[in-house]
Design an enzyme around this catalytic site. Structure first.
Site, PDB file in Angstrom:
ATOM      1  CG  ASP A   1      24.876   2.754  -2.906  1.00  0.00           C
ATOM      2  OD1 ASP A   1      25.589   2.121  -3.698  1.00  0.00           O
ATOM      3  OD2 ASP A   1      25.331   3.446  -1.975  1.00  0.00           O
TER       4      ASP A   1
ATOM      5  CG  ASP B   1      24.653   9.949  -3.432  1.00  0.00           C
ATOM      6  OD1 ASP B   1      24.705  11.058  -2.884  1.00  0.00           O
ATOM      7  OD2 ASP B   1      23.947   9.011  -3.019  1.00  0.00           O
TER       8      ASP B   1
ATOM      9  CG  ASP C   1      19.794  10.577   2.493  1.00  0.00           C
ATOM     10  OD1 ASP C   1      20.124  11.407   1.618  1.00  0.00           O
ATOM     11  OD2 ASP C   1      20.281   9.434   2.576  1.00  0.00           O
TER      12      ASP C   1
HETATM   13  C1  GLA Z   1      22.810   8.965  -0.259  1.00  0.00           C
HETATM   14  C2  GLA Z   1      21.565   9.449  -0.991  1.00  0.00           C
HETATM   15  C3  GLA Z   1      20.421   8.491  -0.750  1.00  0.00           C
HETATM   16  C4  GLA Z   1      20.821   7.095  -1.205  1.00  0.00           C
HETATM   17  C5  GLA Z   1      22.092   6.667  -0.491  1.00  0.00           C
HETATM   18  C6  GLA Z   1      22.630   5.365  -1.040  1.00  0.00           C
HETATM   19  O1  GLA Z   1      22.658   9.040   1.111  1.00  0.00           O
HETATM   20  O2  GLA Z   1      21.206  10.743  -0.555  1.00  0.00           O
HETATM   21  O3  GLA Z   1      19.240   8.910  -1.407  1.00  0.00           O
HETATM   22  O4  GLA Z   1      21.024   7.125  -2.599  1.00  0.00           O
HETATM   23  O5  GLA Z   1      23.116   7.640  -0.649  1.00  0.00           O
HETATM   24  O6  GLA Z   1      23.796   4.961  -0.379  1.00  0.00           O
END
Ligand code: GLA
Length: 416
Positions: free
Chosen positions: A101, A179, A234
């Site tokens: 991101d 995402d 995450d």
């Molecule tokens: C989500 C994804 C992460 C990362 C963030 C970036 O939380 O699960 O792995 O890519 O977005 O904002």
């Protein structure tokens, strides 16, 4: 007499048999209507092996776990590509260099195209892809099925799927992590197929990594649209988070296969929040789980200990085994666990895991649990000691395992 009566019961009465025949005939008609065989769950049958990617879990690096938004820029990406090559990690299979991101400007251009952030990626993504390719590596990028990405600093691809897939293909992108943030109340199952179709039309094989965090059980449908799917939230750089993530992912083991993998999130090895033996557990579990091995630390400045984990060829080989069978927990006894996976050539990978924070444990793997026939004598290769043990093991093997540590073996039947 009793035999005759039960025979009659089994065969059924004349009308019942007729009804059964009608049901069978109708069912067959459905299956071969107009000469075309229609399979059950046809919409979910497509396999992403068709894009030629993901026949083994992908290996590479991603910016998020170490850099998040700050520091994600073309200098880091180039230097990371250099480091993957100079350290030898690329030669071991770590080929994808993935930008997460925060790589784009907050607004699309007048044509509606995504634009790389002019401050952090001043030369643009195409030039970066060319550089990464010149090193023999592949470039990955990140977008979102919603209006904005999760960090909310750049647009998502909602409504621009074909346009963005075309842009990524034109830039030479090889991998997209997709995402699922900020999309109002749209369900990922409504939007992921859109991007999947768009990528198919884009004219370049692009590995499609679904990042939906497991909310809608993507293991059940992900293989029709992508090459892997996140099964968890995450990961964080702690033992508790890592081990919980491995557990949540394990539940979906039956769904993993070449072309479509469960993804328990990227590696934290080398980011500093766990001990070395905890990172060994992390890497062992990811490998036996056939998880994508996407490094999340700063490979430009890693310790020898970190390198030795990430570069363990024998553990990597378990992950990349052509059978593509995801390992499962086959026995739990308190904090002792045994994980096992069938490998090619009649071999079996086994992890003996001690989850206890302070106590050493003796852990015994029984053939009955790991899936070997009784009486099989095996040779055991210790993948962390890089040593084939002198003893032959038959029916079981027992080892002392330190707290929050594991032993990992490949078992191979001995020739008589
Ligand atoms: C989500 C994804 C992460 C990362 C963030 C970036 O939380 O699960 O792995 O890519 O977005 O904002």
């Amino acid at each position: 007499m009793a035999g005759v009566a039960s025979n009659r019961r089994r065969r059924g009465s004349q009308p019942a048999r007729l009804a059964l025949l009608v049901v069978v005939a109708v069912a067959m008609a459905c299956v071969v209507a107009e000469g075309k065989v229609v399979h059950v769950e046809e919409p979910h049958r497509r396999s992403m092996l068709a894009n030629g990617l993901g026949s083994a879990p992908p290996m590479g690096w991603n910016s998020w776990n170490h850099f998040q938004c700050d520091g994600n820029g073309e200098v880091v990406i180039r230097e990371t590509a250099d480091a993957l090559v100079s350290t030898g990690l690329a030669a071991l299979g770590y080929k994808y260099v993935n930008i997460d991101d925060c790589w784009a400007e907050p607004k699309r251009d007048a044509m509606g195209n995504l634009v790389a952030n002019t401050r952090t990626f001043p030369h643009g993504i195409k030039a970066l892809a060319d550089y990464v390719h010149s090193k023999g590596l592949k470039l990955g990028i990140y977008s979102d099925a919603g209006f904005q990405t999760c960090a909310k600093v750049q647009p998502g691809s909602l409504g621009h799927e074909e346009q963005d897939a075309g842009t990524f293909a034109a830039w030479g992108v090889d991998y997209i992590k997709y995402d699922n943030c900020n999309n109002g109340d749209l369900k990922p199952l409504e939007r992921y197929p859109e991007m999947s179709k768009a990528l198919m039309k884009a004219g370049r094989p692009i590995y499609f990594s679904l990042c939906e965090w497991g909310d809608m059980h993507p293991a059940r449908w992900g293989a029709a649209y992508g090459n892997s799917w996140r099964t968890t939230n995450d990961i964080a750089d702690t033992w508790e988070s890592m081990i919980a993530t491995a557990d949540q992912n394990e539940v979906w083991a039956e769904y993993a296969r070449p072309g479509g993998w469960n993804d328990p999130d990227m590696l934290e090895v080398g980011n500093g929040g766990m001990t070395n033996s905890e990172y060994v557990v992390h890497f062992s579990l990811w490998a036996i789980s056939k998880a994508p091995l996407i490094i999340g630390c700063d490979v430009r400045h890693m310790s020898q200990e970190t390198y030795d984990i990430l570069a363990n060829k024998e553990v990597i080989a378990v992950n990349q085994d052509p059978l593509g069978v995801q390992g499962k927990k086959v026995r739990m006894e308190g904090s002792n666990e045994i994980w096992a996976a069938t490998l090619s050539d009649y071999r079996t990978a086994v992890v003996l895991l001690n989850r206890h924070a302070t106590d050493e444990a003796t852990i015994t793997a029984h053939w009955d649990d790991v899936g070997l026939p009784a009486g099989t004598a095996v040779e055991a290769r210790d993948l962390w000691l890089h040593k084939t043990l002198d003893a032959a093991f038959t029916d079981r093997m027992a080892f002392d395992v330190a707290p929050r540590s594991c032993r990992m073996f490949v078992l191979k039947p001995r020739h008589r």
